[in-house]
Write an enzyme that holds these catalytic residues in place. Sequence first.
Site, PDB file in Angstrom:
ATOM      1  N   VAL A  58     -24.570 -36.398 -20.697  1.00  0.00           N
ATOM      2  CA  VAL A  58     -24.041 -37.680 -20.229  1.00  0.00           C
ATOM      3  C   VAL A  58     -25.135 -38.710 -19.967  1.00  0.00           C
ATOM      4  O   VAL A  58     -24.840 -39.901 -19.833  1.00  0.00           O
ATOM      5  CB  VAL A  58     -23.171 -37.511 -18.955  1.00  0.00           C
ATOM      6  CG1 VAL A  58     -21.952 -36.646 -19.246  1.00  0.00           C
ATOM      7  CG2 VAL A  58     -23.982 -36.975 -17.782  1.00  0.00           C
ATOM      8  N   TYR A 149     -27.226 -37.829  -3.556  1.00  0.00           N
ATOM      9  CA  TYR A 149     -25.878 -37.659  -4.105  1.00  0.00           C
ATOM     10  C   TYR A 149     -24.968 -38.761  -3.562  1.00  0.00           C
ATOM     11  O   TYR A 149     -24.215 -39.393  -4.321  1.00  0.00           O
ATOM     12  CB  TYR A 149     -25.346 -36.282  -3.708  1.00  0.00           C
ATOM     13  CG  TYR A 149     -23.929 -36.008  -4.173  1.00  0.00           C
ATOM     14  CD1 TYR A 149     -23.674 -35.626  -5.491  1.00  0.00           C
ATOM     15  CD2 TYR A 149     -22.849 -36.118  -3.291  1.00  0.00           C
ATOM     16  CE1 TYR A 149     -22.377 -35.366  -5.912  1.00  0.00           C
ATOM     17  CE2 TYR A 149     -21.559 -35.865  -3.710  1.00  0.00           C
ATOM     18  CZ  TYR A 149     -21.320 -35.484  -5.014  1.00  0.00           C
ATOM     19  OH  TYR A 149     -20.035 -35.232  -5.427  1.00  0.00           O
ATOM     20  N   LYS A 153     -22.961 -41.662  -5.724  1.00  0.00           N
ATOM     21  CA  LYS A 153     -21.503 -41.781  -5.706  1.00  0.00           C
ATOM     22  C   LYS A 153     -21.049 -43.140  -5.156  1.00  0.00           C
ATOM     23  O   LYS A 153     -19.986 -43.639  -5.532  1.00  0.00           O
ATOM     24  CB  LYS A 153     -20.888 -40.633  -4.902  1.00  0.00           C
ATOM     25  CG  LYS A 153     -21.051 -39.268  -5.590  1.00  0.00           C
ATOM     26  CD  LYS A 153     -20.397 -39.249  -6.969  1.00  0.00           C
ATOM     27  CE  LYS A 153     -20.415 -37.865  -7.592  1.00  0.00           C
ATOM     28  NZ  LYS A 153     -19.727 -37.828  -8.905  1.00  0.00           N
TER      29      LYS A 153
END
Length: 268
Positions: A58, A149, A153
């Site tokens: 990705v 993280y 997000k």
Amino acid sequence: MILFITGCAGGLGKKLAEDAFAAGHSILITDINEKELKKFSAPWKNEKERVLVSKLDVTSPSDWKKVMDLAYKKWGRIDALLNVAGYLLPGYIYEVPAAQIDRHMDINAKGVMYGTREAAVRMVAAKAGHIVNIASLAGVAPIMGIALYSTSKFAVRGFSLAIAQELKEKNVFVTVVCPDAIKTPMLDLQKDYEQASMTFSGDKVLTVEEVSKIILGRVLSKKPLEVLIPGSRGILAKIANLFPAISAYLGPILRKKGLRKQSAYKKG
């Protein structure tokens, strides 16, 4: 429907693929872990009309184009892109190597952006489509110990809310899904990190079955802008984000609860 799903070698992506196929959808399943992806998809080797399998990094725009072209060559369209692939390694900012900053942002944020762009170009031309980006409640309220993280997000959520406005007039819909902790290998990894204790501070851990049902049900049918799972924790996260100073009060309470639940999770 024809669904393009990332992160299918394990966790939520794997469950979404299983449930989508069982529901009668055609699926393009992808992951960077080609070995596990092939093992998972082996029972569908004779389902060539409904199942496409491809390795996908990705973080590579060229990979995204190549794999997206596979779907359009076979089916002429995709109805929904489900950006599920993600990465997490706990650690306080003064502990983590600089390379971890790039890794979190490259996979979690830029990976979603690359895929969304590749899908949007085609969906806008077709005047139809739905992009579902998996963020996290850690992208609604900042979470210490998994700051990289959480930051990535936040980027996914902000990006999704912004492009939803750009694409709606083209009849292309965007949904950002923000779940609490889900019982997946990503959660299992966090059980041994004291830094990740806040992850375990909820009343219960979600299952992939619960989240998959919401995505393949309400999300794909209603196309809401944002879904927080569970709603009660989502409201708490939004309050914490609206009033950042409240974290100084709630943080120690949730951390203490998280450490206790993290210990119980380790014991099974």
